[in-house]
Structures are given as structure tokens and as C-alpha cells.
Write a protein that holds these residues in place. Structure first.
Motif, PDB file in Angstrom:
ATOM      1  N   VAL A 198       1.922  -4.917  -5.080  1.00 14.50           N
ATOM      2  CA  VAL A 198       1.897  -6.236  -4.463  1.00 14.50           C
ATOM      3  C   VAL A 198       3.027  -6.264  -3.438  1.00 14.50           C
ATOM      4  CG1 VAL A 198       1.873  -8.712  -4.860  1.00 14.50           C
ATOM      5  CG2 VAL A 198       1.041  -7.159  -6.651  1.00 14.50           C
ATOM      6  N   GLU A 199       2.650  -6.493  -2.173  1.00 14.94           N
ATOM      7  CA  GLU A 199       3.631  -6.461  -1.087  1.00 14.94           C
ATOM      8  C   GLU A 199       4.088  -7.873  -0.730  1.00 14.94           C
ATOM      9  OE1 GLU A 199       2.408  -2.381   1.227  1.00 14.94           O
ATOM     10  OE2 GLU A 199       1.762  -4.253   2.157  1.00 14.94           O
ATOM     11  N   PHE A 200       5.383  -8.008  -0.495  1.00 15.15           N
ATOM     12  CA  PHE A 200       5.964  -9.289  -0.112  1.00 15.15           C
ATOM     13  C   PHE A 200       6.812  -9.097   1.132  1.00 15.15           C
ATOM     14  CE2 PHE A 200       5.479  -9.398  -4.713  1.00 15.15           C
ATOM     15  CZ  PHE A 200       4.889 -10.638  -4.932  1.00 15.15           C
ATOM     16  N   LEU A 204       2.255 -10.794   0.928  1.00 19.46           N
ATOM     17  CA  LEU A 204       1.658 -10.219   2.138  1.00 19.46           C
ATOM     18  C   LEU A 204       0.252  -9.719   1.856  1.00 19.46           C
ATOM     19  CD1 LEU A 204       3.922  -7.715   4.120  1.00 19.46           C
ATOM     20  CD2 LEU A 204       2.871  -9.813   4.947  1.00 19.46           C
ATOM     21  N   GLU A 205       0.158  -8.805   0.892  1.00 21.66           N
ATOM     22  CA  GLU A 205      -1.136  -8.239   0.525  1.00 21.66           C
ATOM     23  C   GLU A 205      -0.959  -7.422  -0.741  1.00 21.66           C
ATOM     24  OE1 GLU A 205      -2.822  -5.061   2.746  1.00 21.66           O
ATOM     25  OE2 GLU A 205      -0.928  -4.036   3.069  1.00 21.66           O
ATOM     26  N   MET A 206      -2.103  -7.061  -1.342  1.00 18.65           N
ATOM     27  CA  MET A 206      -2.035  -6.143  -2.479  1.00 18.65           C
ATOM     28  C   MET A 206      -2.789  -4.882  -2.117  1.00 18.65           C
ATOM     29  SD  MET A 206      -3.045  -6.692  -6.443  1.00 18.65           S
ATOM     30  CE  MET A 206      -2.741  -5.382  -7.634  1.00 18.65           C
ATOM     31  N   ASN A 207      -2.155  -3.738  -2.369  1.00 23.50           N
ATOM     32  CA  ASN A 207      -2.817  -2.458  -2.161  1.00 23.50           C
ATOM     33  C   ASN A 207      -3.353  -1.996  -3.510  1.00 23.50           C
ATOM     34  OD1 ASN A 207      -2.289  -2.321   0.611  1.00 23.50           O
ATOM     35  ND2 ASN A 207      -0.225  -1.586   0.223  1.00 23.50           N
ATOM     36  N   THR A 208      -4.693  -1.897  -3.578  1.00 24.27           N
ATOM     37  CA  THR A 208      -5.348  -1.670  -4.871  1.00 24.27           C
ATOM     38  C   THR A 208      -5.543  -0.176  -5.136  1.00 24.27           C
ATOM     39  OG1 THR A 208      -7.445  -1.947  -3.714  1.00 24.27           O
ATOM     40  CG2 THR A 208      -6.537  -3.889  -4.821  1.00 24.27           C
TER      41      THR A 208
HETATM   42 MG    MG Z   1       0.787  -3.345   3.788  1.00 27.43          MG
END
Ligand code: MG
Ligand code: ADP
Ligand code: ADP
Length: 511
Positions: free
Chosen positions: A282-284, A295-299
Motif C-alpha cells: 500500500v503506497e502513501f 496513493l495506490e495499492m500494488n497487488t
Molecule cells: Mg506506485
């Protein structure tokens, strides 16, 4: 090698990737007593991942769109070899919902999350909406695609300039444009939509607040697919060029224990909200005032996962496989802590002095550094030709120390011992970074490279005669390239890279 039957859900895994990550996954699978199958394209016939796997299946021409990205070919290779599961690595098909569905419909196990999780998180607009409704704070902005510049200007005035136009389907740092005033909105929106449409096949753009001088903080999570999730603390990835990471570390030098706890809790909340299964990130974005936003989640497994493994003493590939085997999460939150400090340096075949342009060519020779606290996740070997078709990352160097100061000192030592001749690469960039006050004191932000990096800082100082020789030889190579005397672009580039390094070495007496 015959795969041992163990009564587990699967005994053999196909790794649908290449390079260092395919190698790292094969290593993890082997340690677990699982059989390994590699796939490879034309240009990768002798690539390291192929040499390392128990079996390897040819899947077509070099362009990824005709090999590594073709789900049907990957599935056929799994069927042919009797693999019961597929590990997608990162990039390629790793965040492709339809592919993971196809794998499961074929009766195989996809080592990763469900297609639904990927679809929610793969689309930045859908994930913003999902997070907002789950109580996780997102960057101020819209939750709907914007096509009308007047609407975009209205939103920007509401949240305040500068804003970022972002492609909902974007990734890898692509599909973003900063807008600082209303007069620039119409053309910026048109361009970003055009680029997103051609790069991602989806031109949905949204507007969010552009946070100046932020830090990129992300949290590693593991979920069991039943709503249970844990975190393995944070990584800071603010050293970026073109919005893409080059150096990562864990812990982050910027988090207080209270902030760490809050940000890790938000990540767990994110994973739990979608019943996340497997390893994810989980990016912040952390603003200078201490506010942080999703920001987004990289799965998927992240490029920089080793720094987490180094400080927590875990193995994320093992953990992912165990979850896929139905054994649940193999760590307990209360047992996990951050011990010491780890830094990761991404070794790219790229030229920092030419705006980090990708390079190619044969790995002529390589000296691999060793010693305490050193890990090298390697995707190449001496004699291997680095192809033009894929991401130019050659290896990742991960260095652990008892504290940040020791990790930095050790990194200087290790980078000094590391030599690689062949394609132009960014080792000197990393050495430069380690000497910068903003890196040393940990205050660096995502603007670090843009603000501080000047190629002249790390190219050896030349006297007037040397500089003249350098300019003349560069011109000669450019002329050769244009006259077509070198038949392949590839050879010219490689030769130019070697030449430049050799010339500099002989001029300065540096080895
Ligand atoms: Mg990213
Ligand atoms: P990480 O956050 O794990 O560091 P990166 O953004 O560096 O991820 O991307 C990891 C890999 O996936 C890289 O090889 C990158 O080129 C590729 N990648 C990520 N997103 C996309 C995308 N939307 N399209 C194409 N490649 C992508
Ligand atoms: P990608 O899918 O390409 O990884 P991200 O949304 O994760 O896209 O953003 C990548 C990088 O771009 C971040 O690490 C950060 O440096 C920068 N960035 C993204 N959104 C913002 C923002 N709202 N403000 C400032 N920088 C941002």
C-alpha cells in the motif's frame, strides 16, 4: 529433476517472468521443495532464470506482447509441464485480472490476489472510491474521470494549484502531468488523455492535489483472503527518477513511532477492506506537514521487497506460496519487528548522464561484492547480452546494517567493490547519492534527483584536452551511428558505452 509428490495443493510452479525476479522466485520455490518451470522468449534462450529452473518452456518471439504477456502461451506451458500453480512476479501479467481468472478457471492456482482485488486496485479511480468508502484518506481530488478542461479547472481551483493529472490505468511512473495554472489545463489534459489512451488503452484521467516535496512511503502487507491482514512495516522509496524508484530503504528515516503505527494501520485497513490475499504493497504520499494520503495499492510482490525481508527476517516468496497453498499467513503481527536498517540499490542498464536513457549490450565482466549484510538479487551473468525488449534492471543490491549509519558506510564499501563492464549502468549514480547531505541526513524527498543530480558531479573532472577528446569521440560515434556504418543500433550503443568508460578510465587513471 522429477518433482516430488507431497500431497500439497501443488508440487510444481511455473514462474511467468524473467530477470532477477524470476530467479529470486525460483530460489524460494526450490527451498520449499517445489518443482520450478521457467518460460522464455527468443532472446532469453540462455537467460539466467532459464538456466536455474528445473524445466523451461519456449513461449515465442522476443517482444513481450508476443511471449511474456500472452496468457494462453503461459497456460499451455503450465499444462505441458504439469505445473499446478503460476507465480507472476512483478510487471508483465502480475496485475492482470483477466489472466488470474483464466488461470483459476483452468484449475490452476494463481499465486497472488483474486481478479476482483486486482481490478479494484489496478484502476486508480476505482481504488480511490473504494478507499474513501473504507475510511482511508486519499489525496484530495476527484473520484470521477474528467474530460472537460473547464471542469478540471473548477476542481483545481477547489483544491488549489498545483494539481496532478493522473491516468486511472497508469503505472510504472507513467501517465502523470503537473498543472500549475488554469491556462495550462486544456493542453495538459489533452496530452495526458492521449498518452494514457495509447499507453494503457484507457484514457480516463482524474485530478488530484500535487503534493510538493513529499516522501513516498509504502507498507508491505500480507492477507489471507478471509479479511485477515498483517503489515511488515514500511519502506521509503523517495529516491526516484521519472516517478520511478531507484533506491529504497527500511525503516524510513522520516517516521516517528506514532506516525509509523498510523500509516501501517491504514495499510492493514486497506488490505482488510478488500479481503486481500497474498503479498501486496500500500503506497502513501507523506506531505511535509506530516499528513499522509493513500496513493495506490500494488497487488503483487514489489521490486523492493528484499529491504523488508532484510529488516524483518522474513521470506515474502515463501509467505505468498504458503497462502496460495491454503496455509494462511505464516507470521504473527506481534512477532514482527524491524531489526537494523536495509538499503536497496536498483542496478539499471541506463546512463545517468543521458537522462537515464536505457542501455544494452553484453555483460563483459562483473565483480560481485560480498561480505556481511550483503545480498545481491541478480538477473544476469558474465557473457549475457542485455536485451532491449524489457525493463533494463540488471540486479538489485541490498545492504543491511545494524543502524542507518552502518548501512550507509557498508553500502559505500560494497558499491566500491562492485564492478560491471558492458552496458552503461547506474552504479556511479548510487555512489553519488550516498554522498549527498540530503540522503545522509534522511531529509530527501521525491524531488531529490531532480533538485540535486548533475551528471558533472560524478563524472571525473577533465582538463581541457581531455574534455576536447571526449567531445570529439562522442561526435565520431554519433556520426558512425547516423551513417549506418554500424549495422545494429545495439552494437553502436554498447560500443559507445564501453568506449566512454574506457576513455574516462584511461584519462583519469581510475580503475
Ligand atoms: Mg506506485
Ligand atoms: P515497484 O513499485 O514495484 O517498484 P515499478 O513501478 O518499478 O514497481 O514497476 C515494476 C515493474 O512493472 C517494472 O518492470 C515496470 O516497468 C512494470 N510496470 C509497472 N506498471 C506498469 C504498467 N502500467 N505498464 C507497464 N509496465 C509496468
Ligand atoms: P504509479 O502507478 O506509476 O506507481 P503512483 O500513483 O504510485 O503511480 O505515483 C508514482 C510516484 O509519483 C509517487 O511515488 C510520487 O513520487 C509521485 N506522485 C504521485 N502522486 C503524487 C501527488 N499527488 N503529489 C506528488 N507526487 C505524486
Amino acid at each position: 529433476m522429477a518433482t516430488r509428490k507431497t500431497g500439497r495443493k501443488f508440487d510444481k510452479v511455473l514462474v511467468a517472468n524473467r530477470g532477477e525476479i524470476a530467479v529470486r522466485i525460483i530460489q524460494g520455490l526450490r527451498e520449499m521443495g517445489l518443482g520450478t518451470v521457467a518460460v522464455y522468449s527468443e532472446v532469453d534462450r540462455t537467460a539466467l532464470h532459464v538456466l536455474m529452473a528445473d524445466e523451461a518452456v519456449f513461449i515465442g518471439p522476443s517482444p513481450a506482447a508476443e511471449s511474456y504477456l500472452v496468457g494462453d502461451k503461459i497456460l499451455a506451458a503450465a499444462r505441458e509441464t504439469g505445473a499446478g500453480a503460476i507465480h507472476p512476479g512483478y510487471g508483465f501479467l502480475s496485475e492482470n485480472g483477466p489472466f488470474s481468472r483464466q488461470v483459476e478457471e483452468a484449475g490452476l492456482v494463481f499465486i497472488g490476489p483474486t481478479a476482483e482485488s486486482m481490478e479494484v486496485m489496478g484502476d486508480k479511480l476505482a481504488s480511490r472510491r473504494k478507499m474513501r468508502s473504507s475510511g482511508v484518506t486519499v489525496v484530495p481530488g476527484t473520484d470521477e474521470a474528467v474530460t472537460d478542461p473547464e471542469v478540471a479547472i473548477g476542481i483545481a481551483e477547489g483544491i488549489g494549484y498545483p494539481v496532478l493529472l493522473k491516468a486511472s490505468a497508469g503505472g510504472g511512473g507513467k501517465g502523470m502531468r503537473i498543472v500549475r495554472k488554469s491556462g495550462d489545463m486544456a493542453s495538459a489534459l489533452r496530452q495526458t488523455m492521449g498518452e494514457a489512451g495509447s499507453a494503457f488503452g484507457n484514457d480516463a484521467i482524474f485530478v488530484e492535489k500535487y503534493i510538493e516535496n513529499p516522501k513516498h512511503i509504502e507498507v508491505q502487507v500480507l492477507g489471507d483472503g478471509q479479511g485477515n491482514a498483517i503489515h511488515l512495516f514500511e519502506r521509503e522509496c523517495s529516491v526516484q527518477r521519472r516517478h520511478q524508484k531507484v533506491i529504497e530503504e527500511s525503516p524510513s528515516p522520516s517516521l516517528t513511532p506514532e506516525l509509523r503505527e498510523k500509516i501501517c494501520a491504514a495499510a492493514v485497513q486497506t488490505a482488510a477492506a478488500i479481503d486481500y490475499r497474498g503479498a501486496g504493497t500500500v503506497e502513501f504520499i507523506l506531505a511535509p506537514n506530516g499528513e499522509f494520503y493513500f496513493l495506490e495499492m500494488n497487488t503483487r510482490l514489489q521490486v523492493e521487497h528484499p529491504v523488508t525481508e532484510m529488516v524483518t527476517g522474513t521470506d515474502l516468496v515463501h509467505a505468498m506460496v504458503k497462502i496460495a497453498l491454503g496455509e494462511g499467513i505464516c507470521y504473527r503481527q506481534e512477532d514482527l519487528r524491524q531489526q537494523g536498517w536495509a538499503l536497496e540499490f536498483r542496478l539499471y542498464a541506463e546512463d545517468p548522464s543521458r537522462n537515464f536513457a536505457p542501455s544494452i549490450g553484453r555483460i563483459e565482466s562483473m565483480t560481485i561484492p560480498q561480505g556481511p549484510g550483503v545480498r545481491l538479487d541478480l538477473g544476469v551473468y558474465e557473457g549475457f547480452d542485455v536485451p532491449i525488449h524489457y525493463d533494463p534492471m540488471l540486479a538489485k543490491l541490498i545492504v543491511w546494517g545494524e543502524d542507518r549509519e552502518q548501512a550507509i558506510a557498508r553500502s559505500r564499501r560494497v558499491l566500491g567493490e562492485f564492478t560491471l563492464h558492458g552496458p552503461v549502468h547506474n552504479l556511479p549514480f548510487h555512489q553519488w547519492a550516498l554522498e549527498q547531505p540530503a540522503f545522509i541526513d534522511g531529509s530527501y524527498t521525491t524531488h531529490f534527483v531532480e533538485d540535486e543530480f548533475d551528471p558533472a558531479d560524478w563524472l571525473p573532472e577533465l582538463d581541457a584536452g581531455q574534455a576536447e577528446a571526449l567531445v570529439a569521440a562522442t561526435a565520431l560515434f554519433e556520426a558512425l551511428r547516423r551513417s549506418g556504418q554500424a549495422t545494429e543500433e545495439k552494437n553502436v550503443d554498447c560500443a559507445a558505452g564501453n568506449w566512454r568508460r574506457n576513455a574516462l578510465r584511461s584519462m583519469t587513471g581510475n580503475k
